[in-house]
Write a protein that holds these residues in place. Structure first.
Motif, PDB file in Angstrom:
ATOM      1  N   GLU A  61       0.759  -1.271   0.062  1.00  0.00           N
ATOM      2  CA  GLU A  61      -0.263   0.130   0.076  1.00  0.00           C
ATOM      3  C   GLU A  61       0.881   1.151   0.044  1.00  0.00           C
ATOM      4  O   GLU A  61       0.389   2.329  -0.219  1.00  0.00           O
ATOM      5  N   PHE A  62       2.117   1.036   0.235  1.00  0.00           N
ATOM      6  CA  PHE A  62       2.981   2.510   0.453  1.00  0.00           C
ATOM      7  C   PHE A  62       4.322   2.166   0.108  1.00  0.00           C
ATOM      8  O   PHE A  62       4.756   1.031   0.383  1.00  0.00           O
ATOM      9  N   ALA A  63       5.177   3.163   0.094  1.00  0.00           N
ATOM     10  CA  ALA A  63       6.619   3.015   0.011  1.00  0.00           C
ATOM     11  C   ALA A  63       6.976   4.107   0.921  1.00  0.00           C
ATOM     12  O   ALA A  63       6.385   5.364   0.926  1.00  0.00           O
ATOM     13  N   ARG A  64       7.890   4.159   1.848  1.00  0.00           N
ATOM     14  CA  ARG A  64       8.311   5.195   2.739  1.00  0.00           C
ATOM     15  C   ARG A  64       9.983   5.204   2.918  1.00  0.00           C
ATOM     16  O   ARG A  64      10.525   4.199   2.697  1.00  0.00           O
ATOM     17  N   LEU A  65      10.472   6.250   2.404  1.00  0.00           N
ATOM     18  CA  LEU A  65      11.842   6.686   2.464  1.00  0.00           C
ATOM     19  C   LEU A  65      12.152   7.132   3.814  1.00  0.00           C
ATOM     20  O   LEU A  65      11.833   8.489   4.035  1.00  0.00           O
ATOM     21  N   VAL A  66      12.947   6.627   4.757  1.00  0.00           N
ATOM     22  CA  VAL A  66      13.322   7.162   5.794  1.00  0.00           C
ATOM     23  C   VAL A  66      14.664   7.621   5.588  1.00  0.00           C
ATOM     24  O   VAL A  66      15.664   7.119   5.364  1.00  0.00           O
ATOM     25  N   LYS A  67      14.924   8.921   6.080  1.00  0.00           N
ATOM     26  CA  LYS A  67      16.065   9.760   5.800  1.00  0.00           C
ATOM     27  C   LYS A  67      16.949   9.844   6.983  1.00  0.00           C
ATOM     28  O   LYS A  67      16.520   9.802   8.199  1.00  0.00           O
TER      29      LYS A  67
END
Length: 376
Positions: free
Chosen positions: A62-68
């Motif tokens: 359902e999603f993609a998350r880029l953790v910086k």
């Protein structure tokens, strides 16, 4: 793989990487095409973001998350902003944290009535001795928190439940849908494990090459004076390779001058901050640069200090000239306009805030309007 297929694959991977930079949280609800592209190239993207930038890419259905990873301590922070344009303060972040925690409370499902959410926020605040506002102030802070969560795709609004819901609640009651898997990945790590607030933004020790690459990707402009000797050495020695990677990874063009380095997007859309742009703060900032450059007449390529009195007097003059077209709250409060214009210029890398005024960086002069003669 044919040459044409390889080129097409590289272009798709670059577009997916740009999509994640532009919007670190992608959902099927907001941008299904970009999410599909990211999922298609997820293996290569995970490796690239981790190796080059020290970022973690999480990709689910359902999603993609880029953790910086935070930039170094000298880089300006980029706070959340309300729909009205104002930055989140301590109270705003408190409500955001309480709202997210309430959505994850045990027993909550994928849908939650607004009234239940509000009561959970109040109960959690009371249990932790957190004083929160009531009445209109409470509503304003809750709305701001929910708007941020909606923009990220964590929550959405629905007016229909199942048959049992419709039988047991008022027809006009707001019900929120919750993407619980994404909610768990909003923060890079569990906040309750941190020893203090500063730990959340403390940069980890990393190689000079990665620090430099991250600055070039994330900052509109990186001044030489802001780079440590090791990172500056990498810029000088590996300029050609870094330029190749920036183009390959994100379609960015590296430009290095005496005053610093800029990785710019020829398409002009890989940014969360358009400048020049519309709105009072943008217009005032652009005009302010022009006025200050005329006043101080800086040497090309140099930074220049502008004292607080000159800064405020110049803005006051601009307000008097443009009062009819600018937002009334700024016309009435030049100090507030000065604060927000300064914050914008700092975020753009065009200035550094000082207790006694402002330090304009060399690239600011690029935004000074020029007059050219047209055909007679």
């Amino acid at each position: 793989m044919s040459t044409g297929t390889a080129v097409q694959d590289a272009a798709g991977r670059r577009d997916a990487a740009r999509a994640m930079l532009q919007r670190p949280i992608l959902t099927a609800l907001h941008d299904p095409d970009s999410l599909d592209l990211v999922r298609r190239h997820s293996t290569a993207l995970r490796a690239m973001f981790a190796d080059r930038l020290g970022y973690t890419l999480i990709v689910e259905t359902e999603f993609a998350r880029l953790v910086k990873t935070p930039l170094d301590a000298a880089a300006p922070l980029r706070p959340l902003h309300r729909a009205t344009g104002g930055a989140f303060g301590a109270i705003g972040y408190t409500y955001l944290a309480l709202t997210a925690a309430a959505l994850l409370a045990p027993g909550q499902g994928d849908r939650i009535p607004m009234a239940v959410l509000v009561e959970q926020v109040r109960a959690d605040a009371a249990a932790r001795d957190i004083e929160i506002a009531d009445g209109l102030a409470e509503r304003r802070h809750l709305v701001a928190a929910l708007q941020a969560l909606m923009e990220w795709g964590v929550v959405g609004e629905t007016d229909l439940g199942d048959d049992q819901d419709r039988d047991t609640r008022d027809g006009d009651e707001v019900v929120l849908t919750v993407c619980r898997p994404l909610l768990r990945h909003l923060t890079a790590f569990a906040l309750h494990d941190l020893p203090g607030p500063s730990a959340a933004i403390t940069a980890r020790p990393e190689t000079p090459r990665r620090r430099l690459y991250r600055r070039l990707v994330e900052d509109p402009f990186t001044a030489r004076d802001d780079l440590d000797p090791e990172a500056l050495d990498v810029l000088i020695r590996e300029r050609a390779e870094i330029a190749r990677l920036l183009d390959e990874d994100f379609g960015l063009v590296l430009e290095v001058r005496t005053e610093g380095a800029l990785a710019y997007d020829p398409d002009g859309n890989l940014t969360d901050l358009l400048f020049p742009g519309s709105g009072t703060v943008n217009q005032a900032a652009l005009l302010l640069i022009s006025e200050l450059v005329d006043i101080v007449e800086p040497v090309p390529g140099s930074t220049v200090h502008v004292d607080a009195t000159t800064l405020e007097n110049t803005l006051a003059g601009l307000v008097a000239t443009h009062a009819r077209n600018w937002r009334g709250e700024y016309v009435r409060d030049v100090t507030a306009l000065c604060r927000d214009v300064t914050a914008l210029l700092v975020r753009l890398g065009l200035a550094h805030a000082r207790d006694d005024g402002l330090l304009l960086t060399a690239p600011a002069a690029r935004y000074r309007p020029t007059i050219s003669e047209g055909p007679q």
